[in-house]
Design a protein around this motif. Structure first.
Motif, short mmCIF file in Angstrom:
data_model
loop_
_atom_site.label_atom_id
_atom_site.label_comp_id
_atom_site.label_asym_id
_atom_site.label_seq_id
_atom_site.Cartn_x
_atom_site.Cartn_y
_atom_site.Cartn_z
N GLN A 95 0.86 -1.18 0.00
CA GLN A 95 0.00 0.00 0.00
C GLN A 95 0.90 1.23 0.00
O GLN A 95 1.17 1.81 1.05
CB GLN A 95 -0.93 -0.04 1.21
CG GLN A 95 -2.13 0.84 1.04
CD GLN A 95 -3.16 0.59 2.14
OE1 GLN A 95 -3.05 -0.30 2.97
NE2 GLN A 95 -4.18 1.43 2.13
N PRO A 96 1.33 1.67 -1.22
CA PRO A 96 2.23 2.83 -1.32
C PRO A 96 1.63 4.12 -0.74
O PRO A 96 2.36 5.00 -0.33
CB PRO A 96 2.46 2.98 -2.82
CG PRO A 96 2.04 1.69 -3.43
CD PRO A 96 1.05 1.07 -2.51
N SER A 97 0.30 4.21 -0.73
CA SER A 97 -0.38 5.34 -0.09
C SER A 97 -1.67 4.81 0.52
O SER A 97 -2.04 3.66 0.27
CB SER A 97 -0.67 6.46 -1.10
OG SER A 97 -1.73 6.09 -1.96
N SER A 98 -2.36 5.63 1.27
CA SER A 98 -3.58 5.16 1.94
C SER A 98 -4.68 4.78 0.95
O SER A 98 -5.57 4.02 1.30
CB SER A 98 -4.09 6.23 2.91
OG SER A 98 -4.45 7.39 2.20
N SER A 99 -4.59 5.27 -0.28
CA SER A 99 -5.64 4.97 -1.26
C SER A 99 -5.16 4.09 -2.42
O SER A 99 -5.90 3.85 -3.36
CB SER A 99 -6.21 6.28 -1.82
OG SER A 99 -5.17 7.02 -2.44
#
Length: 187
Positions: A95-99
């Motif tokens: 998950q490179p970012s929360s989205s």
């Protein structure tokens, strides 16, 4: 140009065979199949006008239409769903970012979906970007398909596909490599 459409249809159909034992549903990953099924339902109901660009090798065709079989058109995106019994432990999840969710095939695994990326909209929590890489290789056949789908909130308040794109090639050992692409932009 009918030959171009027929070839692209047969390409997609030829690669859409699945093993019935793989269809048992598990929910370890994002439910891409369910999302695409909902999109197909909405698109069939709305029948939007689509600018469609198709290419096979150096032959190109562009058209505008609202007569699209959405189940067939988005079939490869359904195939990129990872919630199949045979895929259950085959992917790493990052998950490179929360989205953003990135699913990558583990080393040594031999499945057609090599990677799947889902980027969710911060507000609606619906996918605004889906990208997948599908590859198959055996002694007779070699293929690659890069898929991309973007979605957005429509003025009617419905989350809907905006663009979809499939680029790739098919190579049978007895023929030359055939490149193809399909790009649709929904008005």
């Amino acid at each position: 140009m009918k030959h171009l459409l027929l070839f692209i249809f047969s390409l997609l159909l030829f690669t859409s065979c699945t093993n019935p034992t793989d269809t048992a549903s598990v929910q370890n990953y994002f439910n891409l199949k369910g999302f695409i099924e909902n999109q197909i339902t909405e698109l069939n109901k709305r029948k939007p006008l689509v600018n469609k660009e198709m290419a096979l090798g150096d032959k190109n065709e562009n058209k505008q239409t609202n007569e699209i079989d959405w189940r067939q058109e988005l079939e490869l995106f359904t195939q990129a769903d990872l919630n199949k019994q045979a895929y259950q432990l085959s992917y790493t999840i990052s998950q490179p970012s929360s989205s953003t969710f990135l699913y990558t095939l583990k080393s040594g695994e031999k499945l057609p979906v090599k990677s799947l990326k889902i980027v969710l909209d911060e507000v609606s929590k619906q996918p605004k970007l889906v990208e997948a890489l599908l590859q198959e290789e055996n002694r007779l056949y070699d293929s690659e398909k890069k898929l991309q789908l973007t979605c957005t909130m429509r003025p009617e308040g419905v989350w809907l596909v905006k663009t979809y794109e499939i680029n790739g090639f098919q190579h049978l050992t007895i023929t030359d490599k055939k490149t193809f692409s399909v790009k649709g932009t929904i008005n």
